[in-house]
Design an enzyme around this catalytic site. Structure first.
Site, PDB file in Angstrom:
ATOM      1  CB  SER A 114      -0.908   0.018   1.235  1.00  0.00           C
ATOM      2  OG  SER A 114      -1.598   1.252   1.344  1.00  0.00           O
ATOM      3  CE1 TYR A 140      -4.294  -1.876   4.487  1.00  0.00           C
ATOM      4  CE2 TYR A 140      -3.741   0.389   3.909  1.00  0.00           C
ATOM      5  CZ  TYR A 140      -4.001  -0.916   3.535  1.00  0.00           C
ATOM      6  OH  TYR A 140      -3.951  -1.269   2.212  1.00  0.00           O
ATOM      7  CE  LYS A 181     -12.256  -0.094  -0.547  1.00  0.00           C
ATOM      8  NZ  LYS A 181     -11.053   0.368  -1.278  1.00  0.00           N
TER       9      LYS A 181
END
Length: 327
Positions: A114, A140, A181
Site C-alpha cells: 500500500s 494499516y 466498501k
C-alpha cells in the site's frame, strides 16, 4: 488454477473478471458473500470458492497442487483500524503463511502492499526506499510495511522465496465494484452518490496552507491499470521486487470531482467542509507514485487518464448478483 484472496473485494473482483474473461480457471478466496459483495461476482464464469479461514488449512493438507499462482489481495484495508493484534494476524501473519507456502511449492506470489506505507510523504514516494526507512501514519500502513520488510529480510537471509514475487503499493485506486466498501470507497463513488442525492459534492477544506481548498493532490489510479501491473509482473521472473502501482502523476480533488460531474453530464457544484481532527492527524495532502522502477523493469503501457478512468468507472452499473460456482 489461479488463486485470488480478497476475491469478493474491489481489486480482487476486478482481477477475477479479467482472468475469467481470459479463460483462466479460478479459485476465489474470501469471506462468505454478502448482498453488498455478491454483485462483484455477477457475470463471472465458473469458479471454485474457498473461505479465507479454510484456505491455509487446505494448503497445509496438500490441496493446492493445482494452484498455478497466488494473488493475495485479501486484507483489512481500513486506515482507521486500531486493533494491532488483529492487523498483525490478518495482514502480516496470513501473508507470511502464503509466502512460505508459495516458496516451498515454487508458485508465483503477488500481493497487495500500500501507498499508506509512505506515511506523510516527507520521505518521498519511491519504491526504492527500504521499508525500514518509512514511517506509516496508521496501523494499516504499518502492517503492510512490516510485511514488506519481512519479505526483503527473508530474501536477504537467503531463505526460500517464490520463483516470481511482487508486492504492489497501490495508490488511490478507483473503479468498478467498490461500492461495497462504504466509507472506504474512493472519492469517485462518494462524489457520484452525493451528486445523485444532493446535486453537489462536499470536499474537505485544506489543513495545510501549502494547498488551497480542493487543491490537495493524490495519485488517482484506475483499477484496470493496477491489474495490468500485476499481470505483467506475473510474467517477469527476473523482475521480482516491491513496486508502486499508480500513474506517476498527481491530480487535485477538484480535478477528480470535476471529472465525475462531467461523466454524469452535470455542472460542478462544490461545498467545502471542515476536516475532522482525527482525520487531519493522518491526512495525506499529496501523493505521487514514482513509477521509474516499474518502467526500468520494462513495463511500457501508459496509464489511463483521470477523465477516461472516471468515465469508465461510472459507466459500470451494479447488476443483480448472479454467480455460478463449482466446489
Amino acid at each position: 488454477m489461479i488463486a485470488i484472496t480478497g476475491a469478493a473485494g474491489f481489486i480482487g473482483s476486478n482481477l477475477a473478471h479479467r482472468l475469467s474473461a481470459a479463460g483462466r480457471e479460478l479459485l476465489l478466496v474470501d469471506h462468505p458473500l454478502t448482498a453488498a459483495t455478491a454483485v462483484n461476482w455477477a457475470g463471472l464464469g465458473r469458479f471454485r470458492f474457498t473461505p479465507m479461514e479454510r484456505f491455509l488449512t487446505d494448503l497445509e493438507r496438500g490441496e493446492g497442487r493445482n494452484i498455478e499462482a497466488v494473488f493475495h489481495l485479501g486484507a483489512c484495508s481500513s486506515t482507521t483500524e486500531t486493533d494491532w493484534a488483529f492487523l498483525q494476524d490478518n495482514n502480516v501473519g496470513y501473508t507470511q503463511s502464503l509466502w512460505t507456502w508459495c516458496a516451498a511449492e515454487q508458485r508465483p506470489f503477488l500481493y497487495a502492499s500500500s501507498a499508506a506505507t509512505y506515511g506523510d510523504g516527507s520521505r518521498g514516494f519511491s519504491d526504492r526506499t527500504p521499508p525500514t526507512e518509512l514511517e506509516p501514519l496508521n496501523l494499516y500502513g504499518k502492517s503492510k510495511n512490516d510485511f514488506d520488510a519481512w519479505a526483503l529480510a527473508e530474501i536477504a537471509a537467503g531463505r526460500p522465496r517464490p520463483p516470481i514475487w511482487a508486492g504492489l503499493k497501490f495508490f488511490n485506486v478507483y473503479g468498478p465494484r467498490e461500492v461495497h466498501k462504504g466509507k472506504m470507497a474512493s472519492v469517485v463513488w462518494h462524489a457520484r452518490r452525493q451528486i445523485l442525492e444532493t446535486g453537489e459534492v462536499r470536499l474537505f477544506r485544506s489543513n495545510d496552507p501549502a494547498y488551497p481548498d480542493g487543491g490537495q493532490r493524490r495519485d488517482f489510479v484506475f483499477v484496470e491499470d493496477c491489474i495490468d501491473h500485476m499481470l505483467w509482473l506475473w510474467g517477469q521472473p527476473d523482475a521480482s521486487a516491491i513496486y508502486n502501482s499508480g500513474t506517476g502523476t498527481s491530480r487535485t480533488f477538484l480535478d477528480l470531482v470535476t471529472a465525475v460531474f462531467s461523466a454524469l453530464g452535470r455542472e460542478p457544484r462544490i461545498q467545502f467542509i471542515d476536516m475532522p481532527p482525527e482525520l487531519g492527524r493522518q491526512y495525506q495532502n499529496y501523493t505521487q507514485a514514482d513509477m521509474s522502477k516499474l518502467r526500468d523493469a520494462g513495463y511500457a503501457k501508459p496509464p489511463t487518464t483521470l477523465e477516461d478512468g472516471v468515465r469508465h468507472a461510472l459507466s459500470w452499473s451494479d447488476a443483480p448478483a448472479v454467480v455460478t460456482r463449482t466446489g
